[in-house]
Design an enzyme around this catalytic site. Sequence first.
Site, PDB file in Angstrom:
ATOM      1  CG  ASP A  41     -11.253  22.947  28.465  1.00 19.74           C
ATOM      2  OD1 ASP A  41     -10.644  22.687  29.526  1.00 19.74           O
ATOM      3  OD2 ASP A  41     -11.731  24.078  28.223  1.00 19.74           O
ATOM      4  N   GLY A  42      -9.206  20.012  29.548  1.00 19.48           N
ATOM      5  CA  GLY A  42      -7.802  19.823  29.908  1.00 19.48           C
ATOM      6  C   GLY A  42      -7.172  21.010  30.617  1.00 19.48           C
ATOM      7  NE  ARG A  99      16.464  11.443  32.109  1.00 17.42           N
ATOM      8  CZ  ARG A  99      15.529  10.539  31.888  1.00 17.42           C
ATOM      9  NH1 ARG A  99      15.874   9.310  31.561  1.00 17.42           N
ATOM     10  NH2 ARG A  99      14.252  10.840  31.993  1.00 17.42           N
ATOM     11  CD  GLN A 100      17.979  17.066  25.055  1.00 20.76           C
ATOM     12  OE1 GLN A 100      17.925  15.862  25.210  1.00 20.76           O
ATOM     13  NE2 GLN A 100      18.423  17.596  23.915  1.00 20.76           N
ATOM     14  CG  HIS A 134      26.896  13.135  32.378  1.00 21.64           C
ATOM     15  ND1 HIS A 134      27.769  12.397  33.133  1.00 21.64           N
ATOM     16  CD2 HIS A 134      27.257  12.933  31.094  1.00 21.64           C
ATOM     17  CE1 HIS A 134      28.635  11.794  32.355  1.00 21.64           C
ATOM     18  NE2 HIS A 134      28.347  12.099  31.106  1.00 21.64           N
ATOM     19  CG  ASP A 173      24.977   4.567  32.341  1.00 18.94           C
ATOM     20  OD1 ASP A 173      25.274   4.879  33.510  1.00 18.94           O
ATOM     21  OD2 ASP A 173      23.976   5.024  31.767  1.00 18.94           O
ATOM     22  CE  LYS A 196      23.152   4.379  28.948  1.00 15.88           C
ATOM     23  NZ  LYS A 196      22.044   4.887  29.755  1.00 15.88           N
ATOM     24  NE  ARG A 198      19.691   6.172  26.405  1.00 15.02           N
ATOM     25  CZ  ARG A 198      18.655   5.494  26.868  1.00 15.02           C
ATOM     26  NH1 ARG A 198      17.717   5.072  26.050  1.00 15.02           N
ATOM     27  NH2 ARG A 198      18.554   5.239  28.157  1.00 15.02           N
TER      28      ARG A 198
HETATM   29  C1  R5P Z   1      21.327   8.076  32.035  1.00 11.70           C
HETATM   30  O1  R5P Z   1      22.479   8.333  31.889  1.00 11.70           O
HETATM   31  C2  R5P Z   1      20.724   7.721  33.344  1.00 11.70           C
HETATM   32  O2  R5P Z   1      21.690   7.598  34.348  1.00 11.70           O
HETATM   33  C3  R5P Z   1      19.933   6.435  33.249  1.00 11.70           C
HETATM   34  O3  R5P Z   1      20.808   5.348  32.999  1.00 11.70           O
HETATM   35  C4  R5P Z   1      18.945   6.517  32.137  1.00 11.70           C
HETATM   36  O4  R5P Z   1      18.207   7.689  32.249  1.00 11.70           O
HETATM   37  C5  R5P Z   1      18.032   5.314  32.182  1.00 11.70           C
HETATM   38  O5  R5P Z   1      17.146   5.413  31.117  1.00 11.70           O
HETATM   39  P1  R5P Z   1      16.375   4.157  30.579  1.00 11.70           P
HETATM   40  O6  R5P Z   1      15.717   3.488  31.741  1.00 11.70           O
HETATM   41  O7  R5P Z   1      15.399   4.752  29.601  1.00 11.70           O
HETATM   42  O8  R5P Z   1      17.359   3.261  29.885  1.00 11.70           O
END
Ligand code: R5P
Length: 309
Positions: A41-42, A99-100, A134, A173, A196, A198
Amino acid sequence: MTVVILPFPAQEALASDLGVLLEPHGFDARVGRLDWRRFPDGESLVAIDEAVDGADVVVVASLRDPDALALALRYAAATAREFGARSVGLVAPYLAYMRQDGRFHPGEAITAPLFAGFLEDSFDWLATVDPHLHRIPTLNAVFHMPTRCVAAAPAVAEWVRTTVPDAVLIGPDGESEQWVADIARRAALPYQVLSKQRRGDRDVNVSLPDPDLIRNRTPVIVDDIISTGQTVVEALRHLSRSGLRPAICVTIHAVFAAGAHENLIAAGATRIVSTDTIAHPSNAIPVAPLLAAAAVELLRGASKDPPNR
Ligand code: R5P
Protein backbone atom coordinates in the site's frame (compact mmCIF):
# COMPACT_ATOMS: atom_id res chain seq x y z
CA MET A 1 34.87 7.91 18.29
CA THR A 2 32.61 5.28 16.73
CA VAL A 3 30.78 6.30 13.61
CA VAL A 4 28.10 4.19 11.93
CA ILE A 5 27.27 5.22 8.38
CA LEU A 6 23.81 4.21 7.20
CA PRO A 7 23.30 4.54 3.44
CA PHE A 8 19.92 4.88 1.75
CA PRO A 9 19.57 3.03 -1.59
CA ALA A 10 22.15 3.96 -4.27
CA GLN A 11 24.39 5.53 -1.61
CA GLU A 12 26.35 2.42 -0.63
CA ALA A 13 29.45 3.36 -2.67
CA LEU A 14 29.54 6.89 -1.26
CA ALA A 15 29.01 5.52 2.28
CA SER A 16 31.88 3.10 1.87
CA ASP A 17 34.17 5.85 0.47
CA LEU A 18 33.25 8.09 3.40
CA GLY A 19 34.05 5.29 5.85
CA VAL A 20 37.53 4.87 4.34
CA LEU A 21 38.13 8.63 4.27
CA LEU A 22 37.05 9.11 7.92
CA GLU A 23 39.45 6.46 9.30
CA PRO A 24 42.68 8.53 8.98
CA HIS A 25 40.99 11.27 11.03
CA GLY A 26 40.75 8.97 14.04
CA PHE A 27 37.17 7.77 13.58
CA ASP A 28 36.33 4.12 13.99
CA ALA A 29 33.89 4.17 11.07
CA ARG A 30 31.83 1.30 9.75
CA VAL A 31 29.04 1.10 7.22
CA GLY A 32 25.84 -0.41 8.58
CA ARG A 33 22.79 -1.67 6.78
CA LEU A 34 19.67 0.41 6.51
CA ASP A 35 16.78 -1.51 5.01
CA TRP A 36 13.93 0.46 3.54
CA ARG A 37 11.04 -1.39 2.03
CA ARG A 38 7.56 -0.48 0.97
CA PHE A 39 4.43 -2.37 1.81
CA PRO A 40 2.10 -2.97 -1.15
CA ASP A 41 0.00 0.00 0.00
CA GLY A 42 3.05 2.30 -0.23
CA GLU A 43 3.81 2.68 3.50
CA SER A 44 7.51 2.59 4.42
CA LEU A 45 9.29 0.23 6.79
CA VAL A 46 12.84 1.12 7.84
CA ALA A 47 15.15 -1.28 9.72
CA ILE A 48 18.66 -0.63 11.05
CA ASP A 49 20.70 -3.81 10.95
CA GLU A 50 23.71 -2.54 12.93
CA ALA A 51 24.45 -1.71 16.59
CA VAL A 52 24.38 2.08 16.98
CA ASP A 53 24.30 2.38 20.80
CA GLY A 54 26.69 5.19 21.77
CA ALA A 55 27.74 5.77 18.16
CA ASP A 56 27.58 8.90 16.07
CA VAL A 57 25.36 7.95 13.15
CA VAL A 58 25.70 9.41 9.68
CA VAL A 59 22.73 8.85 7.37
CA VAL A 60 23.69 9.18 3.70
CA ALA A 61 20.82 10.07 1.39
CA SER A 62 20.83 12.09 -1.79
CA LEU A 63 17.52 13.90 -1.83
CA ARG A 64 16.73 13.54 -5.56
CA ASP A 65 13.22 12.31 -4.81
CA PRO A 66 12.59 14.09 -1.51
CA ASP A 67 8.87 13.47 -1.14
CA ALA A 68 9.39 9.72 -1.42
CA LEU A 69 12.34 9.81 1.00
CA ALA A 70 11.05 12.21 3.62
CA LEU A 71 9.22 9.87 5.99
CA ALA A 72 11.83 7.13 5.69
CA LEU A 73 14.53 9.66 6.63
CA ARG A 74 12.58 10.66 9.69
CA TYR A 75 11.94 7.05 10.69
CA ALA A 76 15.63 6.15 10.26
CA ALA A 77 16.87 9.06 12.40
CA ALA A 78 14.31 8.46 15.15
CA THR A 79 15.01 4.72 15.23
CA ALA A 80 18.77 5.28 15.43
CA ARG A 81 18.19 7.55 18.44
CA GLU A 82 15.84 4.99 20.01
CA PHE A 83 18.67 2.43 19.66
CA GLY A 84 21.06 4.76 21.53
CA ALA A 85 22.80 6.80 18.82
CA ARG A 86 24.62 9.73 20.41
CA SER A 87 24.06 11.97 17.42
CA VAL A 88 22.53 11.59 13.98
CA GLY A 89 23.88 13.64 11.08
CA LEU A 90 22.81 13.74 7.45
CA VAL A 91 25.10 13.69 4.44
CA ALA A 92 22.82 14.76 1.60
CA PRO A 93 25.02 15.24 -1.48
CA TYR A 94 22.01 16.77 -3.21
CA LEU A 95 19.75 18.93 -1.05
CA ALA A 96 16.30 19.30 -2.55
CA TYR A 97 13.80 22.14 -2.34
CA MET A 98 16.28 25.02 -2.16
CA ARG A 99 15.07 26.50 -5.48
CA GLN A 100 11.65 27.43 -4.05
CA ASP A 101 13.20 30.21 -1.99
CA GLY A 102 10.49 32.78 -2.65
CA ARG A 103 6.80 33.10 -3.43
CA PHE A 104 6.86 33.34 -7.23
CA HIS A 105 3.05 33.26 -7.58
CA PRO A 106 0.41 34.30 -5.06
CA GLY A 107 -0.43 31.63 -2.51
CA GLU A 108 2.63 29.42 -3.12
CA ALA A 109 4.43 27.79 -0.21
CA ILE A 110 8.07 28.84 0.28
CA THR A 111 9.38 25.33 0.65
CA ALA A 112 13.12 25.96 1.20
CA PRO A 113 12.75 26.96 4.88
CA LEU A 114 9.90 24.48 5.42
CA PHE A 115 12.03 21.60 4.17
CA ALA A 116 14.98 22.81 6.25
CA GLY A 117 12.76 22.76 9.34
CA PHE A 118 11.58 19.25 8.46
CA LEU A 119 15.18 17.97 8.25
CA GLU A 120 16.35 19.58 11.44
CA ASP A 121 13.51 18.01 13.39
CA SER A 122 15.35 14.73 12.74
CA PHE A 123 19.04 15.48 12.30
CA ASP A 124 21.78 17.18 14.32
CA TRP A 125 23.85 18.37 11.37
CA LEU A 126 23.87 18.44 7.60
CA ALA A 127 26.64 18.25 4.99
CA THR A 128 25.73 18.90 1.37
CA VAL A 129 27.21 19.91 -1.98
CA ASP A 130 26.39 23.24 -3.65
CA PRO A 131 22.81 23.74 -2.56
CA HIS A 132 20.92 26.04 -4.92
CA LEU A 133 21.17 29.20 -2.84
CA HIS A 134 20.06 32.25 -4.74
CA ARG A 135 17.77 34.54 -2.77
CA ILE A 136 18.80 32.70 0.44
CA PRO A 137 22.35 33.94 1.17
CA THR A 138 23.63 30.94 3.17
CA LEU A 139 22.22 27.72 4.61
CA ASN A 140 22.33 29.39 8.04
CA ALA A 141 19.46 31.58 6.88
CA VAL A 142 17.14 28.55 6.84
CA PHE A 143 18.87 25.99 9.09
CA HIS A 144 19.65 26.42 12.77
CA MET A 145 21.65 23.20 13.15
CA PRO A 146 25.32 23.06 12.07
CA THR A 147 25.68 22.75 8.30
CA ARG A 148 28.53 22.58 5.81
CA CYS A 149 28.17 23.39 2.11
CA VAL A 150 30.83 21.73 0.07
CA ALA A 151 31.75 23.42 -3.23
CA ALA A 152 32.16 21.04 -6.15
CA ALA A 153 33.99 23.76 -8.10
CA PRO A 154 37.55 22.46 -7.42
CA ALA A 155 36.63 18.96 -8.64
CA VAL A 156 34.65 20.25 -11.65
CA ALA A 157 37.43 22.71 -12.57
CA GLU A 158 40.01 19.94 -12.45
CA TRP A 159 37.86 17.76 -14.72
CA VAL A 160 37.34 20.53 -17.28
CA ARG A 161 40.97 21.68 -17.19
CA THR A 162 42.34 18.21 -17.84
CA THR A 163 39.61 16.88 -20.17
CA VAL A 164 38.75 19.96 -22.27
CA PRO A 165 41.78 22.26 -22.13
CA ASP A 166 40.43 24.51 -24.93
CA ALA A 167 37.07 25.03 -23.18
CA VAL A 168 35.07 28.20 -22.83
CA LEU A 169 32.65 27.79 -19.94
CA ILE A 170 29.08 28.84 -20.59
CA GLY A 171 26.64 29.64 -17.81
CA PRO A 172 23.11 29.25 -19.18
CA ASP A 173 21.59 31.88 -16.87
CA GLY A 174 22.49 34.56 -14.33
CA GLU A 175 21.96 32.18 -11.41
CA SER A 176 24.70 29.91 -12.76
CA GLU A 177 27.30 32.69 -12.69
CA GLN A 178 28.35 31.98 -9.09
CA TRP A 179 29.40 28.44 -10.08
CA VAL A 180 30.68 29.13 -13.60
CA ALA A 181 32.86 32.10 -12.62
CA ASP A 182 34.47 30.13 -9.79
CA ILE A 183 35.12 27.06 -11.96
CA ALA A 184 36.51 29.23 -14.78
CA ARG A 185 38.87 31.02 -12.39
CA ARG A 186 40.13 27.75 -10.91
CA ALA A 187 40.63 26.19 -14.35
CA ALA A 188 42.11 29.42 -15.78
CA LEU A 189 39.58 29.33 -18.64
CA PRO A 190 37.31 32.04 -20.11
CA TYR A 191 33.56 32.06 -19.48
CA GLN A 192 30.33 33.73 -20.60
CA VAL A 193 26.94 33.82 -18.95
CA LEU A 194 23.72 33.87 -20.97
CA SER A 195 20.48 35.38 -19.80
CA LYS A 196 17.40 33.21 -19.34
CA GLN A 197 13.68 33.86 -19.27
CA ARG A 198 11.57 31.03 -17.81
CA ARG A 199 7.95 31.15 -19.01
CA GLY A 200 6.89 27.81 -17.51
CA ASP A 201 8.28 24.56 -16.07
CA ARG A 202 9.34 23.36 -19.53
CA ASP A 203 9.34 26.69 -21.42
CA VAL A 204 12.66 28.52 -21.26
CA ASN A 205 14.29 31.11 -23.54
CA VAL A 206 18.02 31.88 -23.45
CA SER A 207 19.82 34.83 -25.07
CA LEU A 208 22.71 34.58 -27.56
CA PRO A 209 26.28 34.96 -26.36
CA ASP A 210 28.83 36.96 -28.33
CA PRO A 211 29.89 34.14 -30.70
CA ASP A 212 33.12 35.82 -31.79
CA LEU A 213 34.56 35.64 -28.29
CA ILE A 214 34.22 31.87 -28.14
CA ARG A 215 34.39 30.67 -31.75
CA ASN A 216 37.67 28.75 -31.52
CA ARG A 217 36.96 27.06 -28.24
CA THR A 218 34.89 24.08 -27.13
CA PRO A 219 31.79 25.30 -25.30
CA VAL A 220 31.24 23.59 -21.96
CA ILE A 221 27.85 24.51 -20.52
CA VAL A 222 27.94 24.37 -16.72
CA ASP A 223 24.83 24.46 -14.54
CA ASP A 224 24.39 23.50 -10.92
CA ILE A 225 21.24 21.47 -11.62
CA ILE A 226 19.83 19.92 -14.77
CA SER A 227 16.23 19.07 -14.01
CA THR A 228 13.90 19.17 -17.03
CA GLY A 229 16.96 20.07 -19.11
CA GLN A 230 15.16 22.98 -20.78
CA THR A 231 17.64 25.63 -19.62
CA VAL A 232 20.58 23.73 -21.09
CA VAL A 233 18.63 22.64 -24.19
CA GLU A 234 17.96 26.31 -25.00
CA ALA A 235 21.62 27.16 -24.46
CA LEU A 236 22.65 24.27 -26.74
CA ARG A 237 20.28 25.46 -29.48
CA HIS A 238 21.58 29.00 -29.39
CA LEU A 239 25.21 27.89 -29.43
CA SER A 240 24.48 25.65 -32.39
CA ARG A 241 22.60 28.44 -34.27
CA SER A 242 25.63 30.66 -33.73
CA GLY A 243 27.74 28.17 -35.64
CA LEU A 244 29.86 27.25 -32.62
CA ARG A 245 31.42 23.88 -31.98
CA PRO A 246 29.16 21.20 -30.46
CA ALA A 247 28.98 21.63 -26.69
CA ILE A 248 29.70 19.46 -23.67
CA CYS A 249 27.33 19.76 -20.69
CA VAL A 250 28.54 19.56 -17.11
CA THR A 251 26.24 19.64 -14.12
CA ILE A 252 26.83 19.33 -10.41
CA HIS A 253 23.48 17.68 -9.67
CA ALA A 254 22.15 15.20 -12.25
CA VAL A 255 18.50 15.56 -11.28
CA PHE A 256 17.35 14.68 -14.83
CA ALA A 257 13.56 14.63 -14.84
CA ALA A 258 12.02 12.17 -17.30
CA GLY A 259 13.28 12.75 -20.85
CA ALA A 260 15.87 15.39 -19.89
CA HIS A 261 18.97 13.37 -20.74
CA GLU A 262 17.56 12.32 -24.13
CA ASN A 263 16.55 15.92 -24.90
CA LEU A 264 20.09 17.15 -24.26
CA ILE A 265 21.50 14.57 -26.65
CA ALA A 266 18.84 15.48 -29.25
CA ALA A 267 19.77 19.17 -28.86
CA GLY A 268 23.37 18.36 -29.78
CA ALA A 269 25.26 17.77 -26.51
CA THR A 270 28.32 15.72 -27.40
CA ARG A 271 28.89 14.62 -23.82
CA ILE A 272 26.99 14.99 -20.55
CA VAL A 273 28.99 14.81 -17.35
CA SER A 274 27.98 15.18 -13.71
CA THR A 275 29.38 14.88 -10.23
CA ASP A 276 28.16 11.85 -8.31
CA THR A 277 25.89 13.78 -5.90
CA ILE A 278 23.01 11.88 -7.56
CA ALA A 279 23.72 8.39 -8.89
CA HIS A 280 23.44 8.54 -12.72
CA PRO A 281 25.31 7.05 -15.70
CA SER A 282 26.74 10.54 -16.44
CA ASN A 283 28.66 10.61 -13.10
CA ALA A 284 32.36 11.28 -13.72
CA ILE A 285 33.42 13.66 -10.93
CA PRO A 286 33.53 12.19 -7.40
CA VAL A 287 32.60 14.32 -4.38
CA ALA A 288 33.32 11.87 -1.53
CA PRO A 289 36.65 13.51 -0.53
CA LEU A 290 34.96 16.91 -0.28
CA LEU A 291 32.05 15.55 1.75
CA ALA A 292 34.35 13.55 4.04
CA ALA A 293 36.23 16.72 5.03
CA ALA A 294 32.91 18.39 5.92
CA ALA A 295 31.69 15.32 7.85
CA VAL A 296 34.94 15.27 9.89
CA GLU A 297 34.32 18.83 11.08
CA LEU A 298 30.67 18.20 11.86
CA LEU A 299 31.34 14.93 13.70
CA ARG A 300 34.04 16.63 15.79
CA GLY A 301 31.58 19.40 16.61
CA ALA A 302 28.92 16.85 17.61
CA SER A 303 31.39 15.11 19.94
CA LYS A 304 32.39 18.37 21.65
CA ASP A 305 28.90 19.70 21.88
CA PRO A 306 26.56 16.69 22.05
CA PRO A 307 23.07 17.40 20.72
CA ASN A 308 20.53 18.18 23.38
CA ARG A 309 17.36 16.35 22.33
C1 R5P B 1 18.03 27.45 -11.79
O1 R5P B 1 18.26 28.60 -11.61
C2 R5P B 1 19.08 26.40 -11.80
O2 R5P B 1 20.37 26.95 -11.69
C3 R5P B 1 19.00 25.55 -13.05
O3 R5P B 1 19.33 26.34 -14.18
C4 R5P B 1 17.62 25.02 -13.22
O4 R5P B 1 17.19 24.42 -12.04
C5 R5P B 1 17.60 24.02 -14.35
O5 R5P B 1 16.29 23.57 -14.50
P1 R5P B 1 15.81 22.89 -15.83
O6 R5P B 1 16.77 21.81 -16.17
O7 R5P B 1 14.44 22.38 -15.47
O8 R5P B 1 15.73 23.95 -16.89
